[in-house]
Scaffold this active site. Structure first.
Site, PDB file in Angstrom:
ATOM      1  N   LYS B  89      38.759  44.737  48.814  1.00 21.44           N
ATOM      2  CA  LYS B  89      38.215  43.519  49.431  1.00 21.44           C
ATOM      3  C   LYS B  89      37.379  43.812  50.674  1.00 21.44           C
ATOM      4  O   LYS B  89      36.428  43.096  50.980  1.00 21.44           O
ATOM      5  CB  LYS B  89      39.361  42.574  49.815  1.00 21.44           C
ATOM      6  CG  LYS B  89      40.160  42.052  48.624  1.00 21.44           C
ATOM      7  CD  LYS B  89      39.490  40.863  47.976  1.00 21.44           C
ATOM      8  CE  LYS B  89      40.256  40.388  46.741  1.00 21.44           C
ATOM      9  NZ  LYS B  89      39.478  39.444  45.932  1.00 21.44           N
ATOM     10  N   GLU B 111      38.575  31.931  52.738  1.00 18.62           N
ATOM     11  CA  GLU B 111      39.731  31.432  51.999  1.00 18.62           C
ATOM     12  C   GLU B 111      40.562  32.640  51.589  1.00 18.62           C
ATOM     13  O   GLU B 111      40.042  33.749  51.510  1.00 18.62           O
ATOM     14  CB  GLU B 111      39.278  30.677  50.741  1.00 18.62           C
ATOM     15  CG  GLU B 111      39.017  31.550  49.504  1.00 18.62           C
ATOM     16  CD  GLU B 111      37.858  32.530  49.643  1.00 18.62           C
ATOM     17  OE1 GLU B 111      37.003  32.323  50.516  1.00 18.62           O
ATOM     18  OE2 GLU B 111      37.819  33.522  48.886  1.00 18.62           O
ATOM     19  N   SER B 377      42.398  48.858  42.238  1.00 17.46           N
ATOM     20  CA  SER B 377      41.818  47.975  43.255  1.00 17.46           C
ATOM     21  C   SER B 377      42.641  47.844  44.531  1.00 17.46           C
ATOM     22  O   SER B 377      42.100  47.542  45.591  1.00 17.46           O
ATOM     23  CB  SER B 377      41.571  46.592  42.662  1.00 17.46           C
ATOM     24  OG  SER B 377      42.775  46.047  42.168  1.00 17.46           O
TER      25      SER B 377
HETATM   26  C1  LIG Z   1      44.298  44.544  44.920  1.00 18.15           C
HETATM   27  C2  LIG Z   1      43.563  43.388  44.331  1.00 18.15           C
HETATM   28  N1  LIG Z   1      42.961  43.529  43.150  1.00 18.15           N
HETATM   29  C3  LIG Z   1      42.294  42.503  42.579  1.00 18.15           C
HETATM   30  C4  LIG Z   1      42.229  41.271  43.165  1.00 18.15           C
HETATM   31  C5  LIG Z   1      41.521  40.167  42.444  1.00 18.15           C
HETATM   32  O1  LIG Z   1      40.292  39.811  42.979  1.00 18.15           O
HETATM   33  P1  LIG Z   1      38.943  40.225  42.288  1.00 18.15           P
HETATM   34  O2  LIG Z   1      39.029  39.806  40.859  1.00 18.15           O
HETATM   35  O3  LIG Z   1      37.902  39.490  43.040  1.00 18.15           O
HETATM   36  O4  LIG Z   1      38.776  41.690  42.401  1.00 18.15           O
HETATM   37  C6  LIG Z   1      42.846  41.073  44.418  1.00 18.15           C
HETATM   38  C7  LIG Z   1      42.798  39.754  45.104  1.00 18.15           C
HETATM   39  O5  LIG Z   1      43.486  39.452  46.031  1.00 18.15           O
HETATM   40  C8  LIG Z   1      43.518  42.157  45.008  1.00 18.15           C
HETATM   41  O6  LIG Z   1      44.136  42.012  46.194  1.00 18.15           O
END
Ligand SMILES: Cc1ncc(COP(=O)(O)O)c(C=O)c1O
Lengths: 253, 393
Positions: B89, B111, B377
């Protein structure tokens, strides 16, 4: 001629009222409309409730949530409005967000509006360029005025563009805010009202957002053809119920 | 045909800016300037420097040997979990805070659902000395207390969203309302590739550093820039957009998007938007979203707060509609199992969002010599309580 255009030609300042269909009770829609007309209201915006009303403050949001919980849907609203033209002759607009209309089908929605005798639509999140490109011909084919909003931040160029594609009135948002926010107008706001009225647009302007009482109604209509009251009326319905509509309208003018 | 955004802000038929007029000046200001600003040399320099020195980029591309052996294919993990604040993020919030400064904004709003994006925003606001207001659903505030505390320590004001269902979509509504009420001094840092154009494209571009790095890293390790597959979980879709970005228009690279099935796609408690959603408008964008027949937006469910969003970004709606990407949905149970498995096999505790992407190997088979890159992620620290409760640890 469309009832809105006719009404706009009358030599008076117009009082327009917004309410959320299905609030406070599912079955209140028609009687609220009839009462408003009977008490001298000039035009009505019937709110089609939406789960996520971005441009609205807490009062209209809450009434929308409640209305949906009461069972209000697009189909239900059209069902309730069948035959409304037997008893009501003032202009009626539907104000709602674009997603429910999209799901109903824009063409079908417009057909239904025409069949019932709806005169115009206010769809805050349908942008003017998309409307112009994709939906203008459908709306016009069904005799519907589409009403666009302008705000104190809207550029002169864009106001002129909006004026050129409008065919009823322009909805002038009184300040940079969601509905139901302010009480009373600042000097800046009056300057903005004046500035717009001096532009001599082709479409008359009706001011909304932050109109709550006789004083704000008088101030707004000094510069515009009319004014729209929403949140204050919803609050009145919440506090006093549907039997005191006459009292509310009398206090405005 | 390109899978990138077109000049009008659409991915195929999805995207655009379905916003009330009150938002038009803010969004138009951003739209008319974002590409130019991002191209400025000084912007790129500052962005890259902060990603390197502050975020800790480039993040490693790690060959997960034991995990690969188990599933008989070559699995690489792009370690976004090692970014400062623990997830991808922050790539976006660094980019957007620099954008906000160049636009002359002094106040930041955001948000957040689980609190990851809120923390990443509060972090960059502290870094830049800017006022930070984070909207968070009242229910999420209760569920995600540690992240609320982190935001407060970082100097942010956390405002509970009390409207509607009091979760992420309502927090997003409240942030948008704040922006309507403060059109001049405020920039809205959206946390995913959602919202009106130019947000989906801008956020995707800030996250595209992920696939940019993979190209060089894979060349080093495998002698080629292109993997056979890139895999990511999709909430709004920002980590996915980041890992897909430079491969979108390379048909030889397979794209896999993993959504949260919750308790099962058809149980009524799910967040699998591609399976359950219909075309419509959410938060100013035309995309796929979960809604009633009447067009009211419905509340999704997933054990992972970050995947608990009723829509997907318009880029992903287009990847789904055109068949460019393969969409797979994974239940709570399968995700939790995969999270535990990665911890055991590789010594990496993933965020539960990420665990969804890791879980596909049970059912989706790959060839032995396929190179599959997964976007790791985020790290699992924020999810420890959920893991503890689920596994009785
Ligand atoms: C570690 C992690 N992966 C994925 C997401 C999902 O968001 P996005 O689909 O925008 O990557 C989040 C959202 O809080 C997250 O914290």
């Amino acid at each position: 001629m469309n009832r809105i255009n006719q009404k706009l030609q009358e030599d008076k300042k117009l009082l327009s009222i917004y309410f959320t269909a299905g609030y406070p009770n599912l079955g209140d829609t028609v009687s609220i409309i009839q009462d408003l007309e009977k008490n001298g209201v000039d035009m009505i915006e019937i709110g089609l409730p939406f789960s996520d009303p971005l441009a609205d403050g807490p009062t209209i949001q809450e009434s929308s949530t409640k209305a949906i919980r009461n069972g209000m849907t697009t189909h239900k609203l059209f069902e309730q409005l069948q035959g409304i033209r037997d008893t009501v002759s003032i202009p009626l607009l539907i104000m709602g967000y674009f997603n429910p209309i999209l799901q109903y089908g824009v063409q079908e929605f417009c057909e239904k509006c025409q069949e019932i005798g709806i005169d115009g639509l206010i769809i805050p999140d349908l942008p003017v360029d998309v409307y112009n490109e994709k939906y203008k011909t459908i709306f016009e084919a069904h005799g519907l005025n589409n009403v666009f909003l302008i705000t104190p931040q809207t550029s002169v160029e864009r106001i002129n563009f909006i004026d050129s594609v409008s065919n009823g009135f322009i909805y002038m948002v009184s300040s940079a805010s969601v509905t139901g926010s302010s009480t009373g107008f600042s000097n800046d706001t009056r300057e903005y009202f004046k500035r717009i009225s001096e532009m001599k647009l082709k479409n008359p302007q009706v001011i909304g957002f932050g109109i709550s009482d006789s004083e704000s109604f008088q101030q707004a209509t000094k510069f515009a053809k009319g004014a729209i009251i929403g949140s204050a009326f919803i609050k009145h319905l919440t506090n006093k119920g549907t039997s005191k509509i006459a009292e509310f309208v009398k206090n405005i003018r | 045909m390109s899978y990138q955004v077109n000049e009008k802000g659409y991915y195929g038929e999805f995207g655009g800016a379905y916003i009330p007029e009150m938002l038009y000046p803010n969004v138009e200001e951003l739209r008319s300037q974002y590409l130019e600003i991002m191209k400025e040399e000084s912007f790129q320099e500052e962005f890259k420097q902060l990603l390197k020195d502050y975020v800790g980029r480039p993040t490693p591309l790690y060959f997960a040997e034991r995990f690969s052996k188990k599933y008989n294919t070559k699995v690489y993990l792009k370690r976004e979990d090692l970014c400062h604040t623990g997830a991808h993020k922050v790539n976006n919030t660094i980019g957007q805070i620099l954008m906000a400064r160049r636009l002359g904004k002094t106040r930041i709003i955001a948000e957040t659902g689980a609190g990851q994006h809120g923390v990443a925003t509060a972090t960059v606001c502290a870094l830049m000395g800017m006022e930070c207001i984070v909207y968070m659903g009242a229910i999420d505030i209760e569920r995600q207390a540690p992240n609320v505390a982190r935001m407060k320590m970082l100097g942010a004001t956390v405002i509970p969203a009390l409207s509607g269902s009091r979760t992420l979509k309502d927090a997003t509504n409240e942030a948008i309302r704040d922006w309507i009420n403060n059109p001049v001094d405020t920039h809205y840092i959206i946390g995913s590739v959602v919202g009106p154009h130019p947000y989906p494209d801008m956020v995707a571009k800030f996250q595209s550093v992920i696939s940019e790095e993979i190209k060089t890293q894979l060349l080093e390790k495998e002698g080629r820039e292109n993997p056979d597959y890139v895999v990511a979980c999709v909430g709004g879709g920002s980590n996915a957009a980041g890992i897909y970005y430079h491969y979108l228009d390379k048909p030889e690279v397979g794209i896999i998007a993993v959504e949260a099935a919750g308790k099962g796609v058809f149980t009524g408690e799910s967040a699998a938007t591609s399976a359950l959603g219909k075309e419509g408008i959410i938060h100013g964008s035309k995309t796929l979203l979960m809604q009633t027949e009447d067009g009211q937006i419905t509340e999704p469910y997933s054990i992972s707060a970050g995947l608990d969003y009723p829509g997907i970004g318009p880029m992903h709606a287009n990847l789904f509609r055109t068949g460019r990407a393969e969409f797979i949905s994974i239940t709570d149970d399968d995700a939790m199992k995969a999270g535990l498995e990665l911890s055991n096999l590789e010594g990496i505790i993933p965020a539960i969002e990420t665990s969804h992407a890791l879980a596909i190997f049970e059912t989706r088979k790959f060839n032995e010599d396929d190179v599959v890159v997964i976007n790791l992620s985020g790290r699992g620290d924020k999810d420890l309580n959920t893991y503890i409760e689920y596994f009785n640890l």
